[in-house]
Design a protein around this motif. Structure first.
Motif, PDB file in Angstrom:
ATOM      1  N   VAL A 184      50.166  18.812  48.918  1.00 54.16           N
ATOM      2  CA  VAL A 184      49.911  19.601  50.130  1.00 54.16           C
ATOM      3  C   VAL A 184      48.424  19.948  50.258  1.00 54.16           C
ATOM      4  O   VAL A 184      47.927  20.134  51.365  1.00 54.16           O
ATOM      5  CB  VAL A 184      50.813  20.855  50.161  1.00 54.16           C
ATOM      6  N   LYS A 186      46.964  17.164  52.102  1.00 55.96           N
ATOM      7  CA  LYS A 186      47.602  17.077  53.424  1.00 55.96           C
ATOM      8  C   LYS A 186      47.015  18.140  54.362  1.00 55.96           C
ATOM      9  O   LYS A 186      46.823  17.899  55.549  1.00 55.96           O
ATOM     10  CB  LYS A 186      49.122  17.242  53.306  1.00 55.96           C
ATOM     11  N   THR A 223      59.466  24.657  43.167  1.00 58.10           N
ATOM     12  CA  THR A 223      60.150  23.798  44.150  1.00 58.10           C
ATOM     13  C   THR A 223      61.350  23.114  43.506  1.00 58.10           C
ATOM     14  O   THR A 223      62.438  23.041  44.100  1.00 58.10           O
ATOM     15  CB  THR A 223      59.178  22.748  44.722  1.00 58.10           C
ATOM     16  N   GLY A 257      57.143  12.500  39.119  1.00 55.00           N
ATOM     17  CA  GLY A 257      56.092  13.253  39.817  1.00 55.00           C
ATOM     18  C   GLY A 257      56.046  14.719  39.414  1.00 55.00           C
ATOM     19  O   GLY A 257      56.805  15.181  38.558  1.00 55.00           O
ATOM     20  N   GLY A 301      59.373  16.249  40.505  1.00 56.44           N
ATOM     21  CA  GLY A 301      60.494  15.496  39.936  1.00 56.44           C
ATOM     22  C   GLY A 301      60.650  15.675  38.436  1.00 56.44           C
ATOM     23  O   GLY A 301      61.775  15.796  37.935  1.00 56.44           O
ATOM     24  N   CYS A 315      61.992   6.139  39.566  1.00 55.67           N
ATOM     25  CA  CYS A 315      60.560   6.222  39.253  1.00 55.67           C
ATOM     26  C   CYS A 315      60.053   4.789  39.146  1.00 55.67           C
ATOM     27  O   CYS A 315      60.835   3.842  39.262  1.00 55.67           O
ATOM     28  CB  CYS A 315      60.316   6.981  37.940  1.00 55.67           C
ATOM     29  N   GLY A 316      58.740   4.641  38.927  1.00 55.68           N
ATOM     30  CA  GLY A 316      58.182   3.308  38.743  1.00 55.68           C
ATOM     31  C   GLY A 316      58.583   2.751  37.384  1.00 55.68           C
ATOM     32  O   GLY A 316      58.904   3.509  36.460  1.00 55.68           O
ATOM     33  N   ALA A 374      60.560  11.938  46.630  1.00 55.37           N
ATOM     34  CA  ALA A 374      59.734  10.844  47.146  1.00 55.37           C
ATOM     35  C   ALA A 374      59.646  11.006  48.672  1.00 55.37           C
ATOM     36  O   ALA A 374      60.081  12.027  49.215  1.00 55.37           O
ATOM     37  CB  ALA A 374      60.361   9.501  46.772  1.00 55.37           C
ATOM     38  N   ILE A 398      62.355  17.586  50.218  1.00 55.50           N
ATOM     39  CA  ILE A 398      61.235  18.517  50.056  1.00 55.50           C
ATOM     40  C   ILE A 398      60.015  18.105  50.883  1.00 55.50           C
ATOM     41  O   ILE A 398      59.057  18.857  50.961  1.00 55.50           O
ATOM     42  CB  ILE A 398      60.882  18.749  48.558  1.00 55.50           C
ATOM     43  N   LEU A 431      59.286  25.873  50.254  1.00 53.45           N
ATOM     44  CA  LEU A 431      59.251  26.743  49.079  1.00 53.45           C
ATOM     45  C   LEU A 431      59.045  28.208  49.458  1.00 53.45           C
ATOM     46  O   LEU A 431      58.133  28.547  50.215  1.00 53.45           O
ATOM     47  CB  LEU A 431      58.119  26.294  48.146  1.00 53.45           C
ATOM     48  N   ILE A 465      45.236  12.930  43.291  1.00 54.32           N
ATOM     49  CA  ILE A 465      46.408  13.499  43.967  1.00 54.32           C
ATOM     50  C   ILE A 465      46.625  12.779  45.297  1.00 54.32           C
ATOM     51  O   ILE A 465      47.756  12.548  45.719  1.00 54.32           O
ATOM     52  CB  ILE A 465      46.319  15.049  44.109  1.00 54.32           C
ATOM     53  N   GLY A 501      48.703   9.510  44.947  1.00 59.99           N
ATOM     54  CA  GLY A 501      50.171   9.628  44.920  1.00 59.99           C
ATOM     55  C   GLY A 501      50.844   8.989  43.724  1.00 59.99           C
ATOM     56  O   GLY A 501      52.034   8.682  43.779  1.00 59.99           O
ATOM     57  N   HIS A 502      50.101   8.772  42.625  1.00 59.43           N
ATOM     58  CA  HIS A 502      50.715   8.122  41.462  1.00 59.43           C
ATOM     59  C   HIS A 502      50.630   8.957  40.187  1.00 59.43           C
ATOM     60  O   HIS A 502      50.622   8.415  39.079  1.00 59.43           O
ATOM     61  CB  HIS A 502      50.094   6.736  41.242  1.00 59.43           C
ATOM     62  N   THR A 530      51.722  11.113  37.087  1.00 59.29           N
ATOM     63  CA  THR A 530      52.893  11.310  36.235  1.00 59.29           C
ATOM     64  C   THR A 530      52.793  12.743  35.735  1.00 59.29           C
ATOM     65  O   THR A 530      51.999  13.043  34.861  1.00 59.29           O
ATOM     66  CB  THR A 530      52.873  10.316  35.052  1.00 59.29           C
ATOM     67  N   GLY A 531      53.547  13.639  36.340  1.00 59.01           N
ATOM     68  CA  GLY A 531      53.411  15.066  36.027  1.00 59.01           C
ATOM     69  C   GLY A 531      52.282  15.688  36.836  1.00 59.01           C
ATOM     70  O   GLY A 531      52.087  15.341  38.003  1.00 59.01           O
TER      71      GLY A 531
HETATM   72  N1  NAP Z   1      58.664  21.637  50.689  1.00 59.91           N
HETATM   73  C1  NAP Z   1      57.814  22.161  49.808  1.00 59.91           C
HETATM   74  O1  NAP Z   1      57.610  23.388  49.809  1.00 59.91           O
HETATM   75  C2  NAP Z   1      57.146  21.241  48.817  1.00 59.91           C
HETATM   76  C3  NAP Z   1      56.710  21.736  47.585  1.00 59.91           C
HETATM   77  C4  NAP Z   1      56.139  20.853  46.668  1.00 59.91           C
HETATM   78  C5  NAP Z   1      55.975  19.502  47.018  1.00 59.91           C
HETATM   79  N2  NAP Z   1      56.358  19.063  48.243  1.00 59.91           N
HETATM   80  C6  NAP Z   1      56.198  17.636  48.611  1.00 59.91           C
HETATM   81  O2  NAP Z   1      57.010  16.887  47.720  1.00 59.91           O
HETATM   82  C7  NAP Z   1      56.466  15.592  47.510  1.00 59.91           C
HETATM   83  C8  NAP Z   1      56.384  15.328  46.014  1.00 59.91           C
HETATM   84  O3  NAP Z   1      55.430  16.203  45.427  1.00 59.91           O
HETATM   85  P1  NAP Z   1      54.909  15.942  43.952  1.00 59.91           P
HETATM   86  O4  NAP Z   1      53.943  17.013  43.618  1.00 59.91           O
HETATM   87  O5  NAP Z   1      56.063  15.700  43.035  1.00 59.91           O
HETATM   88  O6  NAP Z   1      54.147  14.544  44.179  1.00 59.91           O
HETATM   89  P2  NAP Z   1      53.394  13.625  43.139  1.00 59.91           P
HETATM   90  O7  NAP Z   1      53.340  14.274  41.801  1.00 59.91           O
HETATM   91  O8  NAP Z   1      52.104  13.200  43.753  1.00 59.91           O
HETATM   92  O9  NAP Z   1      54.353  12.313  43.034  1.00 59.91           O
HETATM   93  C9  NAP Z   1      53.845  11.196  42.417  1.00 59.91           C
HETATM   94  C10 NAP Z   1      54.941  10.426  41.709  1.00 59.91           C
HETATM   95  O10 NAP Z   1      55.891   9.925  42.656  1.00 59.91           O
HETATM   96  C11 NAP Z   1      56.280   8.614  42.273  1.00 59.91           C
HETATM   97  N3  NAP Z   1      56.732   7.913  43.461  1.00 59.91           N
HETATM   98  C12 NAP Z   1      56.020   7.628  44.572  1.00 59.91           C
HETATM   99  N4  NAP Z   1      56.817   7.007  45.493  1.00 59.91           N
HETATM  100  C13 NAP Z   1      58.044   6.897  44.935  1.00 59.91           C
HETATM  101  C14 NAP Z   1      59.283   6.352  45.373  1.00 59.91           C
HETATM  102  N5  NAP Z   1      59.430   5.786  46.575  1.00 59.91           N
HETATM  103  N6  NAP Z   1      60.348   6.427  44.545  1.00 59.91           N
HETATM  104  C15 NAP Z   1      60.237   6.986  43.312  1.00 59.91           C
HETATM  105  N7  NAP Z   1      59.072   7.511  42.833  1.00 59.91           N
HETATM  106  C16 NAP Z   1      57.998   7.471  43.639  1.00 59.91           C
HETATM  107  C17 NAP Z   1      55.027   8.032  41.674  1.00 59.91           C
HETATM  108  O11 NAP Z   1      55.361   6.973  40.810  1.00 59.91           O
HETATM  109  P3  NAP Z   1      54.436   5.639  40.715  1.00 59.91           P
HETATM  110  O12 NAP Z   1      53.092   6.122  40.288  1.00 59.91           O
HETATM  111  O13 NAP Z   1      55.122   4.810  39.711  1.00 59.91           O
HETATM  112  O14 NAP Z   1      54.396   5.044  42.100  1.00 59.91           O
HETATM  113  C18 NAP Z   1      54.403   9.249  40.949  1.00 59.91           C
HETATM  114  O15 NAP Z   1      54.822   9.345  39.599  1.00 59.91           O
HETATM  115  C19 NAP Z   1      55.131  15.585  48.251  1.00 59.91           C
HETATM  116  O16 NAP Z   1      55.307  14.963  49.501  1.00 59.91           O
HETATM  117  C20 NAP Z   1      54.797  17.068  48.424  1.00 59.91           C
HETATM  118  O17 NAP Z   1      53.960  17.313  49.529  1.00 59.91           O
HETATM  119  C21 NAP Z   1      56.955  19.898  49.143  1.00 59.91           C
END
Ligand code: NAP
Length: 334
Positions: free
Chosen positions: A48, A51, A143, A171, A174, A192-193, A234, A255, A282, A321, A324-325, A327-328
């Motif tokens: 975010v 974004k 979250t 992620g 996740g 996941c990847g 995702a 999410i 959230l 960030i 988008g890749h 891990t943690g």
């Molecule tokens: N609603 C809310 O309040 C809220 C709160 C927190 C986050 N979010 C949103 O939630 C999303 C996830 O956040 P995050 O912090 O977890 O993101 P992140 O850490 O940037 O996620 C990256 C991970 O996602 C994996 N990935 C990407 N595309 C994928 C797919 N199609 N299938 C499976 N794995 C995939 C990547 O694997 P690879 O490197 O192998 O591609 C990487 O390990 C974002 O869009 C964020 O804006 C919303």
């Protein structure tokens, strides 16, 4: 006590990505009523953050520029640090306390040496937990906690044994969701990847699917199970892919709901569909943060750290960030 000025990262307009960030010296913020001033020890970034810089929340979040990133709409961003000053009325913490909290989106930024945040979302950090581990628990951990709760899962493991799917189990959100779901005695399938399949299994997933494989693209469980709930971390997966994989009353907790997901969600409500799509926003709660910190303290939950960057190179963390890749969690340290 801090001096008058501090190092921070800031942007002056929407757009520009990494090139739009500037290192600046700005005044140290002053805590107002109900606020604490913290010397920052670790910050984690969330998607975010970029974004907001891109202007994706522009209609609902008109910033006054210049803006120090790390601010989010509503939740605020994730900081671990030491309290150096408290505003009037603050009772929970005092100078010298190690804490975690979220910056207020109107007052101060996270990517800085000092930050101000509200007492209500400030929680003491147990000495056993590092600043970086604790910071990750804020937006991402909370979250994951909220998403599982909204999916009807009892996190203490006392509920019925459900079968869930977690997309992007590697992620920021996740990897916490996989661990919390396992503690809740749920059967977890995660996507996941390919490079992270063993890792996500080690976090507790019973089954792991490479999201780039045909089964992964179709979200099909390797053991043929249907899902009572999907924690969708995702992006870009349409309802038509989820639908055949859900049990009769299955629900998708999305999410990152897109406009079409919001429409689907409304239609499911209007038509009283048993299968539902639930958008998540959230709502950070101190008691949930305390719950997560306690799990980390007890060794039941861990923060995977993707990378660490000094504040002087925070733009590298920003690039990561945006990529988008992760891990943690990606950590920035002043
Ligand atoms: N609603 C809310 O309040 C809220 C709160 C927190 C986050 N979010 C949103 O939630 C999303 C996830 O956040 P995050 O912090 O977890 O993101 P992140 O850490 O940037 O996620 C990256 C991970 O996602 C994996 N990935 C990407 N595309 C994928 C797919 N199609 N299938 C499976 N794995 C995939 C990547 O694997 P690879 O490197 O192998 O591609 C990487 O390990 C974002 O869009 C964020 O804006 C919303």
């Amino acid at each position: 006590m801090p001096g008058n000025s501090m190092h921070a990262l800031r942007y002056d307009r929407y757009g520009g990505g990494v090139a739009g960030l500037k290192h600046v010296e700005v005044p140290v913020p002053v805590p107002k009523k109900g606020e604490v001033l913290v010397k920052v020890e670790a910050i984690t970034l969330n998607p975010v953050d970029w974004k907001i810089q891109k202007g994706m929340l522009r209609p609902i979040l008109p910033f006054r520029f210049p803006h120090i990133p790390g601010n989010l709409w509503l939740p605020g961003s994730d900081i671990s640090g030491e309290v150096v000053e408290v505003g009037p009325g603050v009772k929970k913490v005092k100078p010298g306390d190690k804490v975690v909290g979220m910056v207020n989106h109107f007052t101060g930024g996270g990517l800085a040496e000092y930050a101000v945040f509200k007492e209500f979302i400030t929680v003491k950090r147990p000495a056993e937990i590092s600043a970086a581990e604790a910071a990750g628990l804020l937006v991402a951990g909370l979250t994951a906690h909220q998403a599982l709760s909204q999916a009807g899962i009892k996190l203490d493991g006392t509920g019925e044994r459900k079968n869930i799917l977690i997309t992007a189990g590697s992620g920021g959100v996740g990897h916490y969701a996989v661990q919390l779901a396992k503690l809740a005695n749920v059967h977890v399938t995660a996507t996941c990847g390919a490079r992270n399949m063993e890792l996500v299994k080690s976090l507790g997933a019973d089954e792991v699917i490479d999201y780039k494989s045909p089964a992964g693209a179709a979200l099909e469980s390797p053991s043929g199970r249907q899902y009572d709930a999907v924690i969708h971390c995702a992006t870009g997966i349409p309802w038509s892919t989820f639908e055949p994989n859900l049990t009769q009353k299955g629900r998708v907790i999305d999410i990152t709901p897109s406009a079409s997901a919001m429409f689907t969600s409304a239609m499911k409500q209007l038509t009283c569909s048993k299968k539902k799509l639930v958008p998540l926003l959230l709502i950070p709660k101190a008691r949930n943060l305390e719950y997560l910190l306690n799990l980390v303290k007890e060794g039941k939950l861990k923060t995977l750290i993707d990378s660490r960057h000094p504040l002087s190179r925070a733009e590298d963390a920003w690039a990561e960030i945006m990529d988008g890749h992760a891990t943690g969690k990606i950590i920035v340290e002043p």
